[in-house]
Design a protein around this motif. Structure first.
Motif: not given
Lengths: 215, 215
Positions: A147-152, A180-186, A199-201
């Motif tokens: 949830q929230g910010r996640v990295s892997f 990426r352009r749309d800010g859904v992932i980095d 949640d956005r994802l």
DNA sequence: CGTTTTCTTGAGATGTGTCAATCCTCGTGG
DNA sequence: CCACGAGGATTGACACATCTCAAGAAAACG
């Protein structure tokens, strides 16, 4: 009981473990690393039909040829049992069979979720779904809920992703760029993913909010 | 043991048996008729994830809400067991669990074959595959292998076929017409199919000749 | 560093979806 | 017995998502 008959085998990234149709006289569970099950048509079209992460099970008691290609995607360690010995344990220890039934039912549910993805989702939704699935399983290993910010780290190449999703490699690449352009992932480098808002994802994946996990 | 706790329920064609998410306190097996399992996205996109023909099993011991919509496609008779009672029998009679494991593994194989279809086959191949699958299961009921000339009734509407195949109803219709034009199948009325040459159909389905059935 | 593999991006082709009109087929009621 | 209506099926024209083919860029590797 199982302890007594187990043995370990390891494989390098990229190595094929068995080919569909080959004799396979063991069953196994993944200890570390990642493997895939896939089917190939004569003309080379390929579809991944199983993604094996640590703790997942491969092989079918009561059958002695592999139905799918099994490939190590990363370096892989598997805990193996001779099929015959495993079957004996299953008979003498009903609990093992019950556990296996549970795992198989879970796999069937996952396969059906996957069928919805393959049959009805757009390329963008497919990518978002796959990233969410990996994020969930990654979090589950650490006994967390994403949830929230996640990295892997993505454990799959673009090509493996395309085989998973029923897309071409190019479409996978384009949609990752778009998300990426749309800010859904980095994306850092090729493989490291950060999800600013989980949640956005999920929304992008087209799943209803609970993600279809009704344990 | 199972005999003692079974009861029958019947449903009319088109009737929904349970909705995904509903409480489902029984498990069942199909006696006659046809039912489908399907998933629906919020915006209405639908994917069939299971096709239940006579002798197939529905429901999951150890879970009390349905994961999928279950719908009667034709008039349907099911043999039901209260979930609790069935679970008790499973514990006291390991053989029942073993049989269920076998059936679940078969379903998993079918789901994976289906994933290849959804992810990688063309519309024409999808239609040919579906017709071949139905012809096979139809023949299996009569304990035969399909070969040469084969005839049977399609148990699915065009819409149900499209949900099965991840296509639109229109594409299904067009491809059936195309296969008919090309002499691969013969269609009488809306539902009655004759396959002049089963091997030709298999070729069109893109399956390797053995059809992927490696019992 | 050079080489190879993997990934990204572009331009154009194509298969399937969308929207809309028409046609069967079959059951119903006049 | 026929006209009608309703639902399912077919067909057409056009739109658009994804694939294909091709060139480059960026990592990875020796």
């Amino acid at each position: 009981m199982l302890e007594a008959i187990k043995f370990y085998r390891s494989f390098e990234a990229g190595q094929t473990i068995v080919w569909s149709g080959d004799r396979m006289d063991f069953v196994a569970s993944v200890v570390s690393g990642i493997a895939t099950l896939s089917q190939t048509m004569e003309d080379g079209r390929r579809q991944m039909v199983g993604l094996l992460l640590p703790s997942d099970f491969v092989g079918r008691p009561g059958r002695d040829t592999a139905a799918y290609d099994v490939t190590a995607t990363t370096d892989l360690l598997m805990c193996c049992f001779r099929k015959k010995a495993f079957e004996d344990v299953m008979i003498s220890t009903p609990h093992v069979g019950q556990r296996l039934l549970e795992m198989t039912l879970d796999e069937l549910d996952a396969a059906r979720e996957w069928m919805l993805l393959l049959g009805r989702k757009t390329a963008r939704e497919k990518i978002a779904s796959l990233i969410a699935i990996i994020a969930r399983r990654d979090a589950a290993l650490k006994l967390m809920e994403p949830q929230g910010r996640v990295s892997f780290d993505l454990p799959l190449s673009r090509e493996a992703m395309s085989d998973y999703l029923g897309l071409t490699l190019e479409t996978v690449s384009r949609q990752i760029s778009a998300l990426r352009r749309d800010g859904v992932i980095d994306v850092k480098g090729k493989r490291q993913i950060t999800i600013p808002d989980f949640d956005r994802l999920i929304e992008e994946a087209g799943d209803d909010s609970d993600g279809g996990f009704l344990t």
